[in-house]
Design a protein around this motif. Structure first.
Motif, mmCIF file in Angstrom:
data_model
loop_
_atom_site.group_PDB
_atom_site.id
_atom_site.type_symbol
_atom_site.label_atom_id
_atom_site.label_comp_id
_atom_site.label_asym_id
_atom_site.label_seq_id
_atom_site.Cartn_x
_atom_site.Cartn_y
_atom_site.Cartn_z
ATOM 1 N N ALA A 23 -40.782 6.574 -29.660
ATOM 2 C CA ALA A 23 -40.886 7.819 -28.895
ATOM 3 C C ALA A 23 -39.810 8.814 -29.323
ATOM 4 N N GLY A 24 -38.595 8.309 -29.571
ATOM 5 C CA GLY A 24 -37.534 9.183 -30.053
ATOM 6 C C GLY A 24 -37.830 9.743 -31.436
ATOM 7 N N LEU A 25 -38.391 8.899 -32.296
ATOM 8 C CA LEU A 25 -38.785 9.345 -33.633
ATOM 9 C C LEU A 25 -39.842 10.441 -33.550
ATOM 10 N N VAL A 26 -40.845 10.246 -32.699
ATOM 11 C CA VAL A 26 -41.909 11.235 -32.556
ATOM 12 C C VAL A 26 -41.344 12.556 -32.033
ATOM 13 N N LYS A 27 -40.416 12.472 -31.120
ATOM 14 C CA LYS A 27 -39.788 13.694 -30.605
ATOM 15 C C LYS A 27 -39.126 14.471 -31.731
ATOM 16 N N ASP A 28 -38.431 13.749 -32.630
ATOM 17 C CA ASP A 28 -37.773 14.404 -33.757
ATOM 18 C C ASP A 28 -38.791 14.994 -34.729
ATOM 19 N N LEU A 29 -39.876 14.260 -34.978
ATOM 20 C CA LEU A 29 -40.920 14.770 -35.864
ATOM 21 C C LEU A 29 -41.540 16.040 -35.297
ATOM 22 N N CYS A 30 -41.824 16.014 -34.022
ATOM 23 C CA CYS A 30 -42.416 17.196 -33.382
ATOM 24 C C CYS A 30 -41.461 18.379 -33.430
ATOM 25 N N ALA A 31 -40.176 18.114 -33.208
ATOM 26 C CA ALA A 31 -39.190 19.187 -33.258
ATOM 27 C C ALA A 31 -39.099 19.800 -34.654
ATOM 28 N N ALA A 32 -39.428 18.979 -35.657
ATOM 29 C CA ALA A 32 -39.395 19.470 -37.044
ATOM 30 C C ALA A 32 -40.677 20.192 -37.421
ATOM 31 N N GLY A 33 -41.623 20.289 -36.492
ATOM 32 C CA GLY A 33 -42.858 21.019 -36.751
ATOM 33 C C GLY A 33 -43.944 20.214 -37.434
ATOM 34 N N VAL A 34 -43.808 18.888 -37.453
ATOM 35 C CA VAL A 34 -44.805 18.030 -38.092
ATOM 36 C C VAL A 34 -45.989 17.851 -37.143
ATOM 37 N N THR A 35 -47.193 17.837 -37.691
ATOM 38 C CA THR A 35 -48.397 17.616 -36.890
ATOM 39 C C THR A 35 -48.526 16.125 -36.610
ATOM 40 N N VAL A 36 -48.344 15.730 -35.347
ATOM 41 C CA VAL A 36 -48.310 14.321 -34.961
ATOM 42 C C VAL A 36 -49.253 14.080 -33.798
ATOM 43 N N GLU A 37 -50.076 13.055 -33.923
ATOM 44 C CA GLU A 37 -50.783 12.502 -32.770
ATOM 45 C C GLU A 37 -50.112 11.175 -32.457
ATOM 46 N N TYR A 38 -49.611 11.028 -31.237
ATOM 47 C CA TYR A 38 -48.867 9.837 -30.827
ATOM 48 C C TYR A 38 -49.631 9.126 -29.725
ATOM 49 N N ARG A 39 -49.897 7.831 -29.941
ATOM 50 C CA ARG A 39 -50.635 7.042 -28.961
ATOM 51 C C ARG A 39 -49.917 5.717 -28.701
ATOM 52 N N THR A 40 -49.875 5.314 -27.436
ATOM 53 C CA THR A 40 -49.337 4.008 -27.066
ATOM 54 C C THR A 40 -50.435 3.200 -26.390
ATOM 55 N N TYR A 41 -50.245 1.868 -26.376
ATOM 56 C CA TYR A 41 -51.298 0.960 -25.922
ATOM 57 C C TYR A 41 -50.729 -0.053 -24.943
ATOM 58 N N PRO A 42 -51.091 0.078 -23.656
ATOM 59 C CA PRO A 42 -50.597 -0.859 -22.641
ATOM 60 C C PRO A 42 -51.015 -2.289 -22.975
ATOM 61 N N GLY A 43 -50.084 -3.213 -22.826
ATOM 62 C CA GLY A 43 -50.389 -4.626 -23.040
ATOM 63 C C GLY A 43 -50.340 -5.081 -24.479
ATOM 64 N N ALA A 44 -50.264 -4.167 -25.433
ATOM 65 C CA ALA A 44 -50.244 -4.543 -26.852
ATOM 66 C C ALA A 44 -48.807 -4.774 -27.306
#
Length: 442
Positions: A386-407
């Motif tokens: 989640a921290g990595l994705v936050k940094d990527l988004c702040a850098a303007g990278v196009t990111v789709e981030y998904r998490t999976y309960p129980g996995a």
């Protein structure tokens, strides 16, 4: 497969591509120099043919690691011409043989390969891997290539995915099967020093990227694969997630003749420097941390397990050099935290080395990215990603981030399979990539 343990969560601070999918001839040449010297790497106890040792008594809750089925002679680089290796382009196939595939890969075609790559020091290297193709004839316009970047299997040569008939684990074979069923040719690298001589450069991001990119170029040089399109993607898990991120940062630069469409990044171990010292404190992390020491000793001798670990842990070093994941990772879990490091400075030094050699730079990412993580991932907590994705988004990278309960750490591959299939299909079709940066990682 890389663990840092749920106890580490406290240390974590809470561009789209289009174009037609064409059958134009693919130009898989790279922009890197081709005349660098090649020397066979210095031998390491993890190499094929190293003196066998009896593995020490240690926990093995998952049983023995898979047995290699390849002939070790295939990986013998001393039978290759060193001058020809140095003169070859990155991605040139130096040796190949067909493989009879098993498990989820049954029915596909496979070739075990040695190919020319480059080290982080810009010298020639020989890397092993496998190229997989769907059964049947390729469509007239050709097939795209998916680079598969695997997670931790170990650092011993016998742990190389190409040394088996199912990419070492059926979980990984199932991931490759999903890509094959989607119409991809799969280029599956072993990375530097895993299969080939020398210590595996475990988590060294530059070399993970170079080995992965050059496997794509190698796939374009195997005539039996059939026609290929210019389009390619990368899919990686754990250590391979770091590889995918590192590839994304340089994809257009190193393969300018091809058409990079993006990366699927599953549970990436991309920020280990910040948690390196803490890994030794939790049972789930100790084996991984010891593997990192074994590999990082090539970069800094002070990290050699023989001097960096306490005697009780040093006595189990053969688990690292001669075992695979099943032996090395759980093999240190029963030791107390006080029996691991020779000094606190070792953990701090390892963190500094990992920050330098073994991380991704969000500001250099190209994208687009699909980043996925299991919410029940105990080895590598989702908060890190989640921290990595936050940094990527702040850098303007196009990111789709998904998490999976129980996995958990490995289950996220299957849990995200349909999302990955959809995302990759849209990238090949030129659909504008989605971003949920506005809500992700907050």
């Amino acid at each position: 497969m890389l663990a840092v343990g749920a106890a580490l969560t406290a240390v974590v601070a809470c561009s789209g591509r289009g174009g037609d999918r064409t059958g134009e001839p693919a130009a898989a040449t790279t922009t890197r120099p081709t005349g660098t010297e090649y020397k066979v790497p210095a031998t390491h106890p993890s190499d094929w043919g190293a003196p066998e040792v009896e593995l020490p008594e240690a926990p093995r809750p998952y049983g023995p690691s898979p047995a290699a089925t390849a002939d070790p002679a295939f990986y013998d680089v001393t039978t290759l011409d060193a001058e020809a290796i140095a003169a070859a382009e990155p991605g040139a196939v130096l040796r190949s043989e067909p493989v009879s595939l098993t498990g989820p890969l049954t029915g596909a075609s496979g070739w075990r390969i040695l190919y020319r790559s480059t080290t982080a020091a810009d010298t020639s290297a020989v890397v092993s891997g496998m190229v997989l193709a769907p059964d049947g004839s390729a469509p007239p316009d050709g097939r795209p290539v998916a680079a598969w970047a695997h997670g931790t299997t170990g650092i011993a040569d016998r742990c190389a995915p190409s040394a088996t008939s199912n990419l070492f684990y059926d979980d990984y074979a199932a991931e490759a099967r999903r890509l094959l069923d989607q119409g991809f040719v799969v280029a599956a690298t072993d990375y530097h020093g895993l299969g080939t001589p020398g210590v595996h450069s475990y988590h060294v991001s530059d070399e993970l990227a170079l080995a992965t990119v050059d496997s794509v170029a190698a796939a374009h040089r195997i005539d039996a694969v059939g026609p290929l399109t210019r389009s390619w993607v990368v899919v990686g898990h754990s250590e391979g997630g770091l590889a995918a991120l590192a590839v994304d940062q340089r994809a257009d630069e190193v393969l300018p003749g091809l058409d990079y469409r993006g990366a699927v990044v599953a549970a990436p171990s991309a920020q280990l420097g910040s948690v390196a010292a803490a890994m030794f404190a939790v049972p789930e992390g100790r084996g991984y941390a010891a593997l990192l020491l074994e590999a990082a000793a090539e970069l800094n001798p002070s990290l050699d397990p023989a001097v960096a670990l306490q005697p009780a842990a040093t006595a189990r070093e053969a688990l690292l050099t001669h075992g695979c994941w099943e032996e090395a990772v759980p093999g240190f879990a029963d030791l107390d935290a006080t029996e691991m490091l020779a000094s606190l400075e070792v953990g701090e030094l390892l963190g500094k080395v990992l920050d330098t050699c073994c991380a991704s730079d969000p500001k250099a990412a190209l994208g687009p990215l699909l980043v996925v993580h299991g919410e029940a991932d105990q080895p590598l907590p989702a908060e890190l990603t989640a921290g990595l994705v936050k940094d990527l988004c702040a850098a303007g990278v196009t990111v789709e981030y998904r998490t999976y309960p129980g996995a958990d750490h490995d289950e996220v591959m299957a849990a995200s399979g349909e999302d990955g299939r959809r995302w990759l299909a849209d990238r090949l079709d030129g659909v504008d990539p989605p971003s949920n940066c506005a809500t992700a990682a907050h």
